[in-house]
Design an enzyme around this catalytic site. Structure first.
Site, PDB file in Angstrom:
ATOM      1  N   ASP A 179       1.345  -1.568   0.183  1.00  0.00           N
ATOM      2  CA  ASP A 179      -0.033  -0.199  -0.116  1.00  0.00           C
ATOM      3  C   ASP A 179       1.021   1.079  -0.326  1.00  0.00           C
ATOM      4  OD1 ASP A 179      -0.786   2.382   0.759  1.00  0.00           O
ATOM      5  OD2 ASP A 179      -2.841   0.755   1.802  1.00  0.00           O
ATOM      6  N   HIS A 180       1.037   1.829  -0.926  1.00  0.00           N
ATOM      7  CA  HIS A 180       2.140   2.874  -1.231  1.00  0.00           C
ATOM      8  C   HIS A 180       1.824   4.112  -0.025  1.00  0.00           C
ATOM      9  CE1 HIS A 180      -0.516   4.971  -4.458  1.00  0.00           C
ATOM     10  NE2 HIS A 180       0.391   5.839  -3.373  1.00  0.00           N
ATOM     11  N   HIS A 242      -6.203   2.991   1.467  1.00  0.00           N
ATOM     12  CA  HIS A 242      -4.376   4.093   2.153  1.00  0.00           C
ATOM     13  C   HIS A 242      -5.594   4.076   3.029  1.00  0.00           C
ATOM     14  CE1 HIS A 242      -3.235   2.969  -1.602  1.00  0.00           C
ATOM     15  NE2 HIS A 242      -3.899   3.987  -3.022  1.00  0.00           N
TER      16      HIS A 242
HETATM   17  O1  LIG Z   1      -3.495   3.948  -5.341  1.00  0.00           O
HETATM   18  C1  LIG Z   1      -3.889   5.325  -5.441  1.00  0.00           C
HETATM   19  O2  LIG Z   1      -3.518   6.095  -5.921  1.00  0.00           O
HETATM   20  C2  LIG Z   1      -3.260   7.398  -6.459  1.00  0.00           C
HETATM   21  C3  LIG Z   1      -2.863   8.727  -5.767  1.00  0.00           C
HETATM   22  O3  LIG Z   1      -1.516   8.352  -4.972  1.00  0.00           O
HETATM   23  P1  LIG Z   1      -0.735   9.739  -4.906  1.00  0.00           P
HETATM   24  O4  LIG Z   1       0.414   8.499  -4.106  1.00  0.00           O
HETATM   25  O5  LIG Z   1      -0.397  10.334  -5.734  1.00  0.00           O
HETATM   26  O6  LIG Z   1      -1.091   9.864  -3.453  1.00  0.00           O
HETATM   27  C4  LIG Z   1      -4.642   7.581  -7.437  1.00  0.00           C
HETATM   28  O7  LIG Z   1      -4.554   8.071  -8.227  1.00  0.00           O
HETATM   29  C5  LIG Z   1      -4.759   6.406  -8.220  1.00  0.00           C
HETATM   30  O8  LIG Z   1      -6.124   7.098  -8.199  1.00  0.00           O
HETATM   31  C6  LIG Z   1      -4.668   5.020  -6.832  1.00  0.00           C
HETATM   32  O9  LIG Z   1      -5.312   3.699  -7.794  1.00  0.00           O
END
Ligand SMILES: O=C1O[C@H](COP(=O)(O)O)[C@@H](O)[C@H](O)[C@H]1O
Ligand SMILES: NC(=O)C1=CN([C@@H]2O[C@H](COP(=O)(O)OP(=O)(O)OC[C@H]3O[C@@H](n4cnc5c(N)ncnc54)[C@H](OP(=O)(O)O)[C@@H]3O)[C@@H](O)[C@H]2O)C=CC1
Length: 490
Positions: A179-180, A242
């Site tokens: 989960d980044h 997230h």
């Molecule tokens: O996991 C996801 O995250 C992105 C947003 O990530 P961020 O690090 O740029 O805040 C989101 O745009 C995408 O739809 C979603 O799958």
């Protein structure tokens, strides 16, 4: 002191894809330039395209173009990368891949360890894991680990099936679910702010905290991902993973020790304590939106329904605002509000902890209002922590004054690591703290499924917010009915 990762062969399935090129290669390079990556590493790139090693290395070098001013030799970095054309659906090709990996292990003296990274569409995760096991690729002399990307299923049933499939090939402690957001520097800082500061922990409960707000807004629309997104929506795409992960980190009890299992145990307890909403309560706690056309940076932008791959009467939400209630002793009565959406005013992720008001305002007779104390954790784009205190200004007026700790220190060479850099580093080191356990996946889907079950049966009145705004009015009303407002200030 910088700790070097163990030696390993990193096998990237989907090596020609967007994730690999935009995130994985630059992150590996950052680890390499920061002397965190063992010199004894090899990367095996796997995908169907018939590339040569030279083509592949050129792609890798193109993906780290932004670092061209570094004194480091990009050719030396790229020499660790090797390409193996391969169709993951052909069982017969796994043996050849195994031989290739073994050869490179010897060449780079990579110590017998394997990191299998699934940068491919999720329908491949289970079958590839099973083939790796059945074809003996996990019978290597060192450790072997499996990294999988989101989405982990589409709902509880599909996530459960996926967990069972990969669980037949890898033990839970070998599986690293990315989960980044958990790799972001300021999300990792939640734990430190809470558990390394004596001033916060005594206040971190329903006696002193009025509410917690998490906003993750994006300016971009669905762009080229319309087909995927239309079958998903903001609830599955952002809230299930997230946002619920951030809620868990903010609400968990202090762990007995800073061990992955202990932290996970506390996070799981939060997910188990989420108020169990009945179908007829869902719309009181969660609201949804879908963007219409509008103005962003002076340009007119299309509505969601006009995007490629999206149904023209789509019922998919591009915005969600919601209220989680955590029914335990610490948090009873404290709403955790979350809000996320595409095509909003700004790209920003922020956590705001609003403290309760003092019992009386002694400054009222002087005409001064007292704003609540706020603790703001700025996750992105700026990274920092701000505490809003009331203090006297030069004109003797009492006013809310921010005290800030900013992490924006690029000029001093103190750049914070990228999310994927942190996460790849952690899985090479076998530290699963910032990865998602099967139980967390299951519990968060169980919660989210209750919302989708209701929303899928009700046709929403979409579109209901203009691009470039903070979402539909219903999101403001959600807080107003509790006597709160979204803090847009800080
Ligand atoms: O996991 C996801 O995250 C992105 C947003 O990530 P961020 O690090 O740029 O805040 C989101 O745009 C995408 O739809 C979603 O799958
Ligand atoms: N892109 C991103 O920013 C993010 C992606 N993710 C997740 O990461 C994963 C990968 O996404 P992304 O990189 O965008 O996807 P892409 O479609 O860009 O890449 C898919 C990769 O899979 C390869 N591939 C497809 N079929 C096969 C096959 N049968 N055998 C071997 N290789 C195959 C493709 O190469 P070829 O055609 O040459 O075979 C390509 O390298 C997905 O699970 C996604 O949800 C998660 C977060 C962010």
């Amino acid at each position: 002191m910088t700790k070097e990762t163990p030696r390993a062969v990193i096998v990237i399935f989907g090596a020609t894809g967007d994730l690999a090129n935009r995130k994985l290669y630059p992150s590996l390079y950052r680890l390499y330039r920061n002397n965190k990556l063992s010199k004894h590493f090899a990367v095996v790139g796997v995908a169907r395209r018939p590339l040569t090693n030279e083509d592949f290395r050129n792609n890798v070098k193109a993906s780290i173009e932004e670092f061209k001013d570094d004194a480091l030799d990009h050719d030396e970095f790229a020499s660790h990368f090797h390409y193996n054309p391969f169709d993951a659906q052909h069982l017969s090709e796994y043996q050849k891949l195994d031989n290739f990996i073994k050869e490179l292990d010897q060449k780079h003296d990579a110590g017998g360890n394997r990191l299998f990274y699934m940068a491919m569409a999720p329908n491949f995760f289970g079958p590839i894991a099973a083939n790796l096991k059945s074809q003996g690729l996990t019978d290597n002399p060192g450790w072997s680990r499996l990294v999988i990307e989101k989405p982990f299923g589409h709902n509880f049933d599909t996530a459960d099936k996926l967990n069972k499939q990969i669980g037949q090939a890898f033990d839970e402690d070998q599986i690293f679910r990315i989960d980044h957001y958990l790799g972001k520097q300021m999300v990792q800082n939640i734990e430190i702010v809470r558990f390394a500061n004596a001033m916060f922990e005594p206040l971190w409960n329903n006696q002193y905290i009025a509410n917690v707000q998490i906003t993750s807004s994006e300016v971009l629309g669905v762009e080229e991902r319309g087909r995927y997104y239309d079958g998903s929506g903001a609830l599955r795409d952002m809230v299930q993973n997230h946002l619920l992960q951030m809620v868990s980190l903010l609400a968990m009890e202090p762990p007995a020790r800073l061990q992955p299992d202990e932290i996970r145990y506390e996070k799981v307890k939060v997910l188990r304590s989420l108020r169990d909403l009945k179908a007829d309560e869902i719309n009181d706690y969660f609201v949804r939106g879908q963007y219409d056309h509008g103005q962003i940076d002076g340009e007119t932008v299309d509505s969601y329904r006009e995007s490629n791959g999206v149904e023209e009467d789509s019922n998919t939400e591009t915005f969600v605002a919601g209220k989680f209630m955590i029914d335990n002793f610490r948090w009873a009565g404290v709403p955790f509000y979350v809000r996320t959406g595409k095509r909003m005013k700004e790209k920003s992720t922020k956590i705001i902890v609003q403290f309760k008001d003092l019992p009386i305002n002694l400054y009222k007779d002087k005409g001064d209002t007292i704003d609540p104390n706020l603790l703001v954790i700025n996750v992105q784009p700026d990274e920092g922590i701000t505490l809003h205190l009331n203090a006297k200004k030069t004109d003797y007026e009492t006013t809310s004054t921010p005290i800030s700790l900013s992490y924006d220190k690029k000029d001093e060479g103190l750049e914070s690591p990228e999310a994927y850099e942190n996460l790849i580093n952690d899985c090479l080191n076998g530290d699963s703290t910032s990865f998602v356990h099967a139980t967390e996946v299951a519990l968060s889907w169980q919660f989210v499924d209750k919302i989708t079950d209701v929303w899928e049966k009700q046709k929403a009145d979409f579109p209901n917010y203009e691009s470039g705004t903070n979402g539909p009015d219903a999101a403001d009303k959600l807080l107003e009915k509790d006597g709160f407002k979204w803090w847009e200030c800080c």
